[in-house]
Design a protein around this motif. Structure first.
Motif: not given
Length: 568
Positions: A295-311
């Motif tokens: 979903i992130h890769d297909a969005s207009f935000r793809r060049k911005a950070p994708f930050v994962r948080i394991n709660c």
């Protein structure tokens, strides 16, 4: 009496208000006093009322002189009290009331400004190339352009500013009361950047300040170039952060021919380019994180950070500081320079809140506020940080059930559940098993240094008999182990774990004496024939009813030699 009248006439020549009182409390006032206080007739009761009203009576008859400022009819009046004493007793007192004129008021205010400017001189010297202060007649009363223009202050004080500074508009600003900021002014052959600001008091312009910010336009260009370099440096760091925090998968990595999964992929693609929050539910190992990355890769935000948080992986007491960050000295043990939080790091991109069901109840309220207001503050800070990021939440539990049990906030659930995606377990999409095996053995295992392999037919049948509680993750682990055990280009039944291979090797159909392989084939044929009959011979509809892709149905029809003409 003649002497008293002459004394009164003498007092009337004075423009200041005069009140004269002897030791017997006899009062004499002049016309200026009577006019100032609107006293029509002279008398001790009138003069006494004035002294009491303005708290002057207590200063009469105690010796010495006193100064005081009072307001009469909106005007400032300076009061001077003289007490004359002889033989230890007060002979008489004289009170002088001096009304301050507008000119005096302006001079007073300008004097106050001059004092303030003396205090601020160092600030102006360091902040600007120079400054000039003029009064309401646009005459210079303060000057520190000596270094810039080579003209000393004592040579220009009191002169009209337009006679001293080339091409100035400061005198026009005094007249108009309108500020002029960052204007180009040609002085001594240089195009300087100047600002002119009126000084307003009680709605009236009483002067103006002129400053030179840059002594040449070239300085502005140099500054702009420095800013450009800084912006480029920031962009470089942003790109590096983007590389560190990027999506590792796209929709092409989600392998499926299952109709239900294809519909889910379509929903996810449509939701990718909106800023709506997405909630992904599914059992462990079904591929929730694959969908979040895609979903992130297909969005207009793809060049911005994708930050994962394991709660679930972050201790509850540290989760708030991990999400929001903190300022210097916020708490014991905090880093001296503070710390940027995951939300701030993800600004402009996407944040994945994995295992959202594990988030503490107290943190759920804070997360809700961030999602609704799109801003937050660091721990120990007081500056609101605006947020522009997409939020994806994942869980292997049913949040709706948790809400009913009081273990998850209902308002947060509604805020997360804007676009809902539920990924089916592998046991409900066994038609994907064959192509998943092909992809894992031919492509994915190359990452761990294994040669591409294929899965044998009997191994595939054994895999289809397994329930797959660990879903696609378990399948990948099983095939990686089998590929390591295989000595050729094919994964055979003997390479599979016993808990899977035994289901095919040791189970026979007791009633027919057929091998389980034949039983499975017969069951597939019956299901295919039934679907074709129900669909009236439509391959597309039959494939939908069977929950498989149309291409897979064609392969099975050919493999089993089924002729539709003989069925319909």
């Amino acid at each position: 009496m003649t002497g008293l009248n002459d004394f009164r006439k003498l007092l009337n020549f004075l423009s200041d208000g005069i009140l004269f009182m002897d030791s017997n409390n006899n009062f004499i006032t002049n016309e200026s006093f009577n006019k100032l206080f609107s006293v029509e007739s002279e008398g001790p009761e009138k003069a006494g009322d004035v002294l009491k009203k303005f708290s002057l009576a207590e200063l009469i008859g105690i010796g010495g002189s006193f100064d005081k400022e009072i307001a009469v009819g909106g005007k400032r009046v300076m009061v001077k009290i003289f007490n004359y004493i002889y033989d230890g007793t007060t002979a008489y007192s004289m009170v002088v009331f001096k009304e301050t004129s507008d000119i005096d008021e302006t001079r007073y205010e300008i004097e106050e400004l001059r004092k303030s400017l003396n205090v601020m001189k160092d600030i102006f010297d360091n902040s600007y190339q120079g400054m000039v202060l003029v009064n309401k007649e646009a005459r210079i009363i303060k000057w520190n352009y000596e270094k810039l223009f080579g003209i000393k202050e004592e040579d220009v004080l009191g002169k009209p500013v337009e006679d001293v500074i080339e091409n100035t508009r400061l005198h026009l600003v005094v007249k108009s009361g309108n500020k002029e900021l960052y204007d180009i002014q040609r002085i001594q052959g240089h195009d300087m950047i100047a600002s002119r600001t009126p000084i307003v008091k009680d709605g009236h312009v009483i002067g103006a300040v002129g400053t030179v910010l840059f002594k040449d336009v070239k300085e502005v260009k140099d500054l702009a170039n420095k800013i450009k370099v800084l912006e480029n440096t920031v962009n470089i760091y942003k790109n590096e952060i983007g590389k560190m925090y990027r999506a590792n998968y796209n929709f092409g990595d989600i392998i499926t021919q299952n109709d239900k999964m294809l519909k889910i992929k379509d929903i996810a693609k449509k939701a990718a380019n909106s800023s709506s929050t997405i909630l992904i539910e599914g059992e462990s190992g079904t591929g929730k994180e694959y969908f979040a990355h895609a979903i992130h890769d297909a969005s207009f935000r793809r060049k911005a950070p994708f930050v994962r948080i394991n709660c679930a992986a972050i201790p509850h007491e540290l989760l708030e500081s991990e999400l929001f960050g903190y300022d210097e000295g916020s708490f014991t043990g905090a880093k001296k320079e503070g710390k940027i939080g995951k939300f701030e790091l993800a600004n402009g991109g996407t944040v994945l809140l994995d295992e959202i069901s594990s988030m503490p109840f107290s943190m759920q309220a804070k997360l809700l506020r961030v999602l609704e207001e799109r801003e937050f503050e660091r721990i120990g800070g007081n500056t609101a940080i605006k947020l522009d990021m997409k939020v994806i939440a994942c869980t292997n539990e049913n949040l709706e059930n948790l809400v009913e049990k009081g273990l998850f906030r209902q308002d947060l659930y509604f805020r997360l559940n804007v676009v809902a995606i539920t990924i089916p377990p592998l046991r409900e999409r066994l038609d994907d098993l064959e192509i998943l095996c092909e992809d894992i053995l031919s492509r994915q295992l190359q990452a761990v240094g294994l040669e591409p392999k294929k899965v044998s037919e009997d191994s595939l049948l054994a895999l289809k008999l397994h329930d797959w509680p660990g879903n696609v993750r378990e399948l990948r682990n099983v095939l990686e182990r089998a590929a390591n055990m295989s000595s050729n280009s094919c994964v055979n039944i003997g390479n599979l774990p016993e808990y899977i291979s035994n289901k095919l090797n040791h189970e026979e159909n007791v009633h027919s004496g057929k091998q389980l392989k034949d039983k499975l084939a017969d069951a597939e044929i019956d299901a295919i024939v039934s679907a074709i009959k129900s669909s009236g011979g439509s391959r597309t509809e039959a494939a939908r009813m069977l929950g498989i892709h149309r291409t897979a149905l064609y392969k099975k029809l050919s493999s089993y030699g089924i002729d539709i003409k003989n069925i319909v």
